[in-house]
Design an enzyme around this catalytic site. Structure first.
Site, PDB file in Angstrom:
ATOM      1  CG  ASP A 105      41.351  44.414  36.557  1.00 20.38           C
ATOM      2  OD1 ASP A 105      42.381  44.490  37.265  1.00 20.38           O
ATOM      3  OD2 ASP A 105      41.311  44.814  35.379  1.00 20.38           O
ATOM      4  CG  HIS A 300      44.044  41.102  40.309  1.00 21.94           C
ATOM      5  ND1 HIS A 300      43.602  42.272  40.878  1.00 21.94           N
ATOM      6  CD2 HIS A 300      43.721  41.175  38.991  1.00 21.94           C
ATOM      7  CE1 HIS A 300      43.056  43.038  39.949  1.00 21.94           C
ATOM      8  NE2 HIS A 300      43.110  42.389  38.794  1.00 21.94           N
TER       9      HIS A 300
END
Length: 324
Positions: A105, A300
């Site tokens: 991320d 994610h």
């Protein structure tokens, strides 16, 4: 299950104090694990023992703004030069000239920038969820305004100091439960439409409330995040987003520099970030060896959701470097 002792300690670096989790032998090749938003070194809990057991010296910091690390007040304190230099200080602390930098991320832009800003300190780069992308022609926030128009886009929503902070800080349990349990692109279509629809709703308001925790996240693990963010708030992490334009301006001098070290990208096919961040332009910025691995159906939070697969890919990459 691997059982390997890790330790927590504080390291003074670049004017801040970082709490790090450390595992493995001091004389082994160094691997740094850089987490994203809103995460902690704890997000690498499945990778730290696996990489240390495989013979690597692992350093996983709570990055500035998070957990047990310093949380400077100034927004500009979270620019990309500071974030990468923090990690250089960790290498100095353990006497390592180079390391493999691995980021997820927001940690991914940190590790992608590292070989451009600190080329002598980077042996290789691996990034999860956020691919290497070329420099935009306009400031990032303007590019996103052009792309999304009047629609909602969470990064633009994060730009105004205090707004997203108030929403997330009001109920950290709700925020973390929805973020970790509802951030996917394979849910119902209405949820995706709601995420971009114009209107006054905030970011967490738009995320679906999960019926139950995902099978990769226990209540105790969720509670760890909730406790930390209830204590620290989310402002430190949000301030990283408020430096997108500043980072773009500050890295103009390396706009044409290519990444020459070996690189790896791991993505999930159900990761919403890849809906607006193209993974097919790496060759515009990476000229060295490059491998991309997409995990079918993964969302994610890759290293937590698919730890065994991620560990396998990371170890294949690390063991193939032949740098030490």
């Amino acid at each position: 299950m691997l059982v390997l002792t890790s330790t927590e300690r504080l390291v003074e670096t670049n004017g801040v104090r970082l709490r790090i989790v450390e595992a493995g032998d001091r004389g082994a090749p160094v691997v740094v694990l850089a987490h994203g938003f809103p995460e902690l070194a704890y997000s690498w809990r499945h990778q730290i023992p696996a990489l240390a057991e495989a013979g690597y010296h692992v350093l996983a910091p709570d990055q500035r703004g998070y957990g047990g690390s310093s949380r400077p007040d100034a927004i500009e304190a979270y620019n990309i030069h500071e974030l990468t230099t923090d990690i250089v200080g960790l290498l100095d602390d353990v006497g390592a000239q180079q390391a493999v930098w691995i980021g997820h991320d927001w940690g991914a832009p940190v590790v992608w920038h590292a070989p451009l800003l600190h080329p002598d300190r980077v042996a290789a780069v691996a990034a999860l969820s956020v691919p290497a992308i070329p420099r935009s022609h306009t400031a990032p926030t303007q590019a996103w305004r052009n792309m999304f128009g009047e629609n909602f886009f969470y990064i633009l929503y994060f730009q105004e100091p205090g707004v997203a902070d108030a929403e997330l800080n009001a109920d950290p349990a709700r925020a973390m439960r929805r973020l970790l349990g509802g951030l996917r692109t394979d849910g119902d279509q209405a949820a995706g439409v709601r995420m971009v629809a114009p209107g006054p709703e905030g970011f967490i308001d738009r995320l679906p409330e999960p019926d139950a925790l995902p099978d990769w996240l226990s209540q105790d693990e969720l509670d760890h995040y909730i406790a930390e963010f209830s204590r620290t708030g989310f402002t430190g992490g949000l301030n990283w987003y408020r430096n997108f334009d500043r980072n773009w301006e500050m890295t103009a001098d390396v706009a044409d520099v290519k990444i020459t070290v070996p690189c790896l990208f791991i993505g999930g096919t159900a990761d919403p970030v890849l809906a607006f961040t193209r993974a097919d332009r790496a060759d515009e910025i990476v000229s060295g060896p490059y491998r991309q691995v997409m995990l079918e159906g993964a969302g994610h939070w890759l290293q937590q959701e698919r730890p065994d697969e991620v560990n396998t890919v990371l170890l294949e990459f690390l063991n193939g470097l032949e740098l030490w």
